[in-house]
Design an enzyme around this catalytic site. Structure first.
Site, PDB file in Angstrom:
ATOM      1  N   LYS A  68       0.839  -1.205   0.000  1.00 23.95           N
ATOM      2  CA  LYS A  68       0.000   0.000   0.000  1.00 23.95           C
ATOM      3  C   LYS A  68       0.868   1.247   0.000  1.00 23.95           C
ATOM      4  O   LYS A  68       1.814   1.337   0.758  1.00 23.95           O
ATOM      5  CB  LYS A  68      -0.905  -0.019   1.248  1.00 23.95           C
ATOM      6  CG  LYS A  68      -1.295   1.338   1.833  1.00 23.95           C
ATOM      7  CD  LYS A  68      -2.269   2.112   0.989  1.00 23.95           C
ATOM      8  CE  LYS A  68      -2.695   3.457   1.451  1.00 23.95           C
ATOM      9  NZ  LYS A  68      -1.847   4.472   1.938  1.00 23.95           N
ATOM     10  N   GLY A 105      -0.893   8.836  -1.589  1.00 27.02           N
ATOM     11  CA  GLY A 105      -0.661   9.850  -2.612  1.00 27.02           C
ATOM     12  C   GLY A 105       0.600  10.642  -2.382  1.00 27.02           C
ATOM     13  O   GLY A 105       1.224  11.125  -3.332  1.00 27.02           O
ATOM     14  N   GLY A 109      -4.340  11.068  -1.602  1.00 26.36           N
ATOM     15  CA  GLY A 109      -4.758  12.226  -0.814  1.00 26.36           C
ATOM     16  C   GLY A 109      -4.375  13.597  -1.359  1.00 26.36           C
ATOM     17  O   GLY A 109      -5.239  14.435  -1.592  1.00 26.36           O
ATOM     18  N   ASP A 158      -5.148   2.756   4.015  1.00 26.46           N
ATOM     19  CA  ASP A 158      -4.495   1.820   4.951  1.00 26.46           C
ATOM     20  C   ASP A 158      -5.505   0.810   5.489  1.00 26.46           C
ATOM     21  O   ASP A 158      -5.206  -0.371   5.640  1.00 26.46           O
ATOM     22  CB  ASP A 158      -3.866   2.590   6.118  1.00 26.46           C
ATOM     23  CG  ASP A 158      -2.818   3.589   5.639  1.00 26.46           C
ATOM     24  OD1 ASP A 158      -2.150   3.303   4.629  1.00 26.46           O
ATOM     25  OD2 ASP A 158      -2.684   4.661   6.261  1.00 26.46           O
ATOM     26  N   LYS A 214      -2.504   4.251   9.687  1.00 27.89           N
ATOM     27  CA  LYS A 214      -1.574   3.212   9.218  1.00 27.89           C
ATOM     28  C   LYS A 214      -1.304   2.186  10.314  1.00 27.89           C
ATOM     29  O   LYS A 214      -1.487   0.994  10.121  1.00 27.89           O
ATOM     30  CB  LYS A 214      -0.252   3.889   8.830  1.00 27.89           C
ATOM     31  CG  LYS A 214       0.370   3.390   7.563  1.00 27.89           C
ATOM     32  CD  LYS A 214       1.619   4.174   7.231  1.00 27.89           C
ATOM     33  CE  LYS A 214       1.618   4.728   5.821  1.00 27.89           C
ATOM     34  NZ  LYS A 214       0.506   5.532   5.391  1.00 27.89           N
TER      35      LYS A 214
END
Length: 269
Positions: free
Chosen positions: A8, A11, A43, A162, A220
């Site tokens: 993952k 942005g 983001g 996340d 996260k």
């Protein structure tokens, strides 16, 4: 036996990741030992477009407050621009990728979060259609997933990337690796910032309480802990801008921060 790894990145890292990182993802896939599944955020690009279109945007604890107009833009940026950009970069690196949104095929079934009164259309994942992911993998593609979910009533939800990655990893029993532009979880010691090579659930919770971990790192590590409690073998946070960091991580070398449930379990493993 092939092992799944959910990778993952958000942005903030998207624009900075070098071509070599995508090549590492492709070589992992081609090694036959690991099957990468990519989940991405976007983001900063969402914020940029919201500002251009004069749509107000705010955050609470690292999560974006999502009204219907914000949601339209979230979906446009994530499932459109960003998703296809990631697919293209993997193709350029010699790989084969297939982009899907969490809405496609009801991949990420979602419901509003408990804080929906304040957060709006922000969702949590209640079910992952993992057969769809496995179908894409069996066709020889690397799945690239954008974190937009869908409710039973057809309502779309903005899902923190996340959280989405953790849900997907849980459903596949996959390892989870968060790609950051910092080397891992950093703490202050004698006025110096040092990286934790390993952190337990308890340590992470203490670091959130004393605000060492803040902002976007909170979802996260919370997603990491939630995943570990629900059958994800291991979670890593690594710096994707460092050469070979992903390969080092999958080879079991010491890189980034590994988050584990507790020390006893991890040492006895």
């Amino acid at each position: 036996m092939m092992k799944y790894i959910v990778i993952k990145w958000g942005g903030s890292v998207l624009e900075k990741l070098p071509k070599s990182f995508y090549q590492d993802v492709v070589s992992l896939h081609q090694s036959g030992e690991w099957t990468p599944i990519i989940v991405h955020g976007g983001g900063p690009l969402i914020t940029e477009l919201l500002q251009k279109l004069n749509v107000e945007t705010t955050f609470i604890n690292g999560l974006r407050v999502t009204s219907q107009p914000v949601l339209d833009i979230v979906e446009m940026v994530l499932s459109g621009a960003v998703n296809k950009q990631v697919v293209r970069k993997i193709l350029e690196a010699g790989g084969n990728a297939f982009g899907i949104s969490g809405v496609d095929g009801g991949l990420l079934q979602a419901k509003p979060t408990e804080a929906s009164d304040t957060l709006g259309f922000v969702g949590e994942v209640v079910n992952v259609n993992h057969k769809l992911i496995e179908g894409v993998i069996n066709q020889g593609y690397i799945p690239v997933i954008s974190p937009v979910g869908i409710g039973e009533d057809g309502q779309r939800y903005n899902i923190n990337g996340d959280v989405a990655a953790s849900a997907i990893a849980k459903s596949l029993g996959a390892n989870l690796c968060f790609i950051s532009d910092i080397p891992g979880i950093l703490v202050e010691k004698d006025g110096q910032k040092i990286k934790l090579t390993k952190a337990t659930k308890k340590e992470v919770e203490e670091l959130i309480d004393n605000q060492t971990i803040w902002g976007g790192m909170i979802p996260k590590v919370k997603a990491a802990i939630d995943g570990l409690v629900h059958n994800i073998p291991e979670v890593g946070i690594i710096n994707g801008l460092e050469e070979n960091s992903l390969i080092d991580y999958t080879n079991g070398n010491e890189v980034g921060t590994k988050i584990v449930l507790d020390e006893v379990f991890s040492n006895g493993k």
